[in-house]
Each structure stands twice: as structure tokens, then as C-alpha cells.
Design an enzyme around this catalytic site. Structure first.
Site, PDB file in Angstrom:
ATOM      1  N   ASP A   1       0.830  -1.213   0.000  1.00  0.00           N
ATOM      2  CA  ASP A   1       0.000   0.000   0.000  1.00  0.00           C
ATOM      3  C   ASP A   1       0.862   1.259   0.000  1.00  0.00           C
ATOM      4  O   ASP A   1       2.009   1.246   0.446  1.00  0.00           O
ATOM      5  CB  ASP A   1      -0.923  -0.031   1.234  1.00  0.00           C
ATOM      6  CG  ASP A   1      -2.110   0.909   1.085  1.00  0.00           C
ATOM      7  OD1 ASP A   1      -2.359   1.393  -0.038  1.00  0.00           O
ATOM      8  OD2 ASP A   1      -2.785   1.147   2.102  1.00  0.00           O
TER       9      ASP A   1
ATOM     10  N   HIS B   1       2.553   3.328  -8.912  1.00  0.00           N
ATOM     11  CA  HIS B   1       2.370   1.899  -9.196  1.00  0.00           C
ATOM     12  C   HIS B   1       3.564   1.364  -9.981  1.00  0.00           C
ATOM     13  O   HIS B   1       4.057   0.268  -9.736  1.00  0.00           O
ATOM     14  CB  HIS B   1       1.083   1.669  -9.983  1.00  0.00           C
ATOM     15  CG  HIS B   1      -0.159   2.071  -9.241  1.00  0.00           C
ATOM     16  ND1 HIS B   1      -0.352   1.754  -7.917  1.00  0.00           N
ATOM     17  CD2 HIS B   1      -1.255   2.774  -9.619  1.00  0.00           C
ATOM     18  CE1 HIS B   1      -1.529   2.239  -7.529  1.00  0.00           C
ATOM     19  NE2 HIS B   1      -2.078   2.868  -8.544  1.00  0.00           N
TER      20      HIS B   1
ATOM     21  N   LEU C   1      10.065 -20.830  -4.654  1.00  0.00           N
ATOM     22  CA  LEU C   1       9.060 -19.917  -4.093  1.00  0.00           C
ATOM     23  C   LEU C   1       7.765 -19.943  -4.900  1.00  0.00           C
ATOM     24  O   LEU C   1       7.785 -19.909  -6.132  1.00  0.00           O
ATOM     25  CB  LEU C   1       9.633 -18.490  -4.099  1.00  0.00           C
ATOM     26  CG  LEU C   1       8.687 -17.365  -3.678  1.00  0.00           C
ATOM     27  CD1 LEU C   1       8.373 -17.434  -2.189  1.00  0.00           C
ATOM     28  CD2 LEU C   1       9.280 -15.990  -4.018  1.00  0.00           C
TER      29      LEU C   1
HETATM   30  C1  IPE Z   1      -5.615  -2.634  -0.205  1.00  0.00           C
HETATM   31  O1  IPE Z   1      -5.230  -1.313  -0.350  1.00  0.00           O
HETATM   32  C2  IPE Z   1      -5.579  -3.341  -1.521  1.00  0.00           C
HETATM   33  C3  IPE Z   1      -4.267  -3.476  -2.139  1.00  0.00           C
HETATM   34  C4  IPE Z   1      -3.127  -3.103  -1.651  1.00  0.00           C
HETATM   35  C5  IPE Z   1      -4.285  -4.115  -3.419  1.00  0.00           C
HETATM   36  P1  IPE Z   1      -6.293  -0.128  -0.536  1.00  0.00           P
HETATM   37  O2  IPE Z   1      -5.513   1.123  -0.625  1.00  0.00           O
HETATM   38  O3  IPE Z   1      -7.213  -0.432  -1.648  1.00  0.00           O
HETATM   39  O4  IPE Z   1      -7.110  -0.216   0.839  1.00  0.00           O
HETATM   40  P2  IPE Z   1      -7.882   0.897   1.644  1.00  0.00           P
HETATM   41  O5  IPE Z   1      -8.879   1.510   0.702  1.00  0.00           O
HETATM   42  O6  IPE Z   1      -6.891   1.895   2.114  1.00  0.00           O
HETATM   43  O7  IPE Z   1      -8.520   0.167   2.793  1.00  0.00           O
HETATM   44  C1  IPE Z   2      -1.538   0.250  -3.339  1.00  0.00           C
HETATM   45  O1  IPE Z   2      -1.327   1.609  -3.359  1.00  0.00           O
HETATM   46  C2  IPE Z   2      -1.742  -0.346  -4.711  1.00  0.00           C
HETATM   47  C3  IPE Z   2      -3.122  -0.706  -5.036  1.00  0.00           C
HETATM   48  C4  IPE Z   2      -4.139  -0.665  -4.212  1.00  0.00           C
HETATM   49  C5  IPE Z   2      -3.393  -1.140  -6.387  1.00  0.00           C
HETATM   50  P1  IPE Z   2      -2.524   2.636  -3.399  1.00  0.00           P
HETATM   51  O2  IPE Z   2      -2.887   2.874  -4.837  1.00  0.00           O
HETATM   52  O3  IPE Z   2      -3.640   2.198  -2.543  1.00  0.00           O
HETATM   53  O4  IPE Z   2      -1.854   3.940  -2.808  1.00  0.00           O
HETATM   54  P2  IPE Z   2      -2.460   4.919  -1.713  1.00  0.00           P
HETATM   55  O5  IPE Z   2      -2.890   4.074  -0.565  1.00  0.00           O
HETATM   56  O6  IPE Z   2      -3.611   5.612  -2.363  1.00  0.00           O
HETATM   57  O7  IPE Z   2      -1.338   5.833  -1.372  1.00  0.00           O
HETATM   58 MG    MG Z   3      -4.050   2.414  -0.590  1.00  0.00          MG
END
Ligand code: IPE
Ligand code: IPE
Ligand code: MG
Length: 247
Positions: free
Chosen positions: A23, A40, A134
């Protein structure tokens, strides 16, 4: 993959399965004045480093939460950018996976993915299927609730068809119907970016996982951060409901 084993880690107390909620890509990019896809894109570098780190440590399973069921509701450009990134990354990485004996697995509702992504994934699954090192499990269009509903549906069908009676349903029955059915439960779950929640990840399987949270955003997460998490994990006492003296 000839890096020396980090001396501060106990080789005999490593988890078999590590699960990671990757995240913070969007916020990392925003901090740099860039758009979310830039985050990303850089997150892929971290995936490479962590996969390599886990393979070097001889971890058996690494599950990465790459895209949740709920992430489909993000702006269309972000969703399509992520799908493109997924496909190009997989295409590029398959030779490295094979070189390092890594088997790609996927959990999630693949029927939601665009066809080009599904085809690419299927190919990568087949091309790495005989690797024995793995297991790299990508959670894609995945959510724990989706998985549990699917499992319940399939169990109900068996009952309807007379193959199973309701009194025979056990934890094992449920486990056998989860998308992770042949994998051990994760002993360690890591979430980056200073968010302290599960966000619908592996709800059943994380029942006894040790949880590790770090402020580091995913695009900055590297092997050293993984080692920090493992060191922290090795200092925990896993009691599974018992008391210290019984362990
Ligand atoms: C969880 O992250 C999903 C992934 C990392 C793929 P999100 O950014 O979507 O989760 P919330 O919205 O903060 O709970
Ligand atoms: C995690 O990073 C990746 C995915 C959920 C695909 P985020 O895109 O949720 O990044 P933040 O949490 O908005 O910073
Ligand atoms: Mg996120």
C-alpha cells in the site's frame, strides 16, 4: 541469488508464508508531484526486490495483494493503467521467474479481468507451473469476503447435490474450498504505508498471523525492510490461545 543469509535472522524460525498488502503507491507519487500510476510503476521495483529476497531466504509462499475487488471502483484511467502494468510486468518477468525456480499462482475473481490480462496471466501460470521454489501468489481482483462467499456457494452446491451433509461441514471443508486451499496459512502479514487495517485481505487465513505495520510506502520497501519485519516476527511469542509455559 547468491546473497549471503542475513546473520541477524534465525534460519530455523522463518515463516513458510508471508502475505503483504502493498500500500501507499498513490501517496508516494503525490508527495513527489507525480500521478498515481507513477507510484504503481515504481511499486514494481519493490515487488522484484521482495520476491528476490523471499527466494533467497527460501520462503515457500509469498502472497502479494495487488488489486482488490474494491479497487475496481477507482477512476477508470487508474484501473486500466494498473491492468496494463500487470500485463507488461508479467511478460517481462517470466524468464526471471523461471531462472529463479519461482512458480506464479493467482487468487481472485479472474473473470473480472480484461481478456488480454487473463490470457497473459494464464500463459505465465503455465510457463512457471513446474517450478518448485518460491510460490509467488498474486491476489488479483481478490477479496476475503468474495472468497468466502464463493466457498459457501460451492459447499451449498455439494449439499444440494447430496455429496455432503451439513453436519459433515468442518473447518477443513471450508479450507478446501478457499482459493488458497493447498497453501499454509500466512504466519506473517505485512502492510506498508502506515495503514492499520486488513482491507478485505485473506480474512480466514490470517486468523493467527502476526501483523507487522510500517510507515514505509510500498515503492520504498526493499529487502532490508523485509528483514526488519522478519526480525520483529522472530521476537514474537506465538501462543495460539495457550499460555507461555505450555509452549
Ligand atoms: C488494499 O489497499 C488493496 C491493495 C493493496 C491491493 P487499498 O488502498 O485499496 O485499501 P484501503 O482503501 O486503504 O482500505
Ligand atoms: C496500493 O497503493 C496499490 C493498489 C491498491 C493497487 P494505493 O494505490 O492504494 O496507494 P495509496 O494508498 O492511495 O497511497
Ligand atoms: Mg491504498
Amino acid at each position: 541469488m547468491s546473497a549471503p543469509f542475513p546473520a541477524f535472522l534465525d534460519k530455523d524460525r522463518l515463516p513458510r508464508h508471508i502475505a503483504i498488502i502493498m500500500d501507499g503507491n498513490g501517496r508516494w507519487a503525490k508527495d513527489k508531484g507525480e500521478d498515481r500510476l507513477f507510484g504503481h510503476f515504481h511499486g514494481v521495483e519493490s515487488v522484484r526486490d521482495i520476491v528476490e529476497g523471499c527466494a533467497e531466504l527460501r520462503i515457500e509462499y509469498l502472497t502479494l495483494y495487488a488489486f482488490s475487488t474494491e479497487n475496481w471502483d477507482r477512476p477508470a484511467e487508474e484501473v486500466s493503467g494498473l491492468m496494463q502494468l500487470l500485463v507488461t510486468t508479467i511478460r517481462k518477468e517470466v524468464p526471471t521467474l523461471n531462472k529463479n525456480n519461482i512458480r506464479l499462482r493467482v487468487i481472485g475473481d479472474l473473470s473480472m479481468l480484461p481478456e488480454f490480462a487473463r490470457i497473459e496471466l494464464q500463459e505465465a501460470l503455465e510457463m512457471t507451473a513446474s517450478n518448485t521454489g518460491l510460490n509467488l501468489v498474486m491476489a488479483l481482483s481478490y477479496s476475503g469476503r468474495w472468497e468466502l462467499v464463493e466457498a459457501v456457494r460451492r459447499i451449498a452446491r455439494s449439499v444440494e447435490e447430496g455429496d455432503l451433509s451439513s453436519s459433515q461441514i468442518s473447518e477443513q471443508t471450508l479450507e478446501e474450498h478457499l482459493s488458497t486451499h493447498s497453501f499454509p496459512d500466512p504466519e506473517l502479514m505485512i502492510r506498508t504505508s502506515g495503514e492499520y487495517r486488513i482491507s478485505n485481505f485473506l480474512l480466514y487465513q490470517l486468523a493467527y498471523a502476526e501483523l507487522y505495520f510500517t510507515e514505509v510506502c510500498w515503492p520504498d520497501f526493499r529487502k532490508q525492510n523485509l528483514y526488519d519485519a522478519l526480525l520483529d516476527y522472530q521476537q514474537r511469542e506465538r501462543r495460539f490461545g495457550k499460555i507461555s509455559e505450555q509452549l
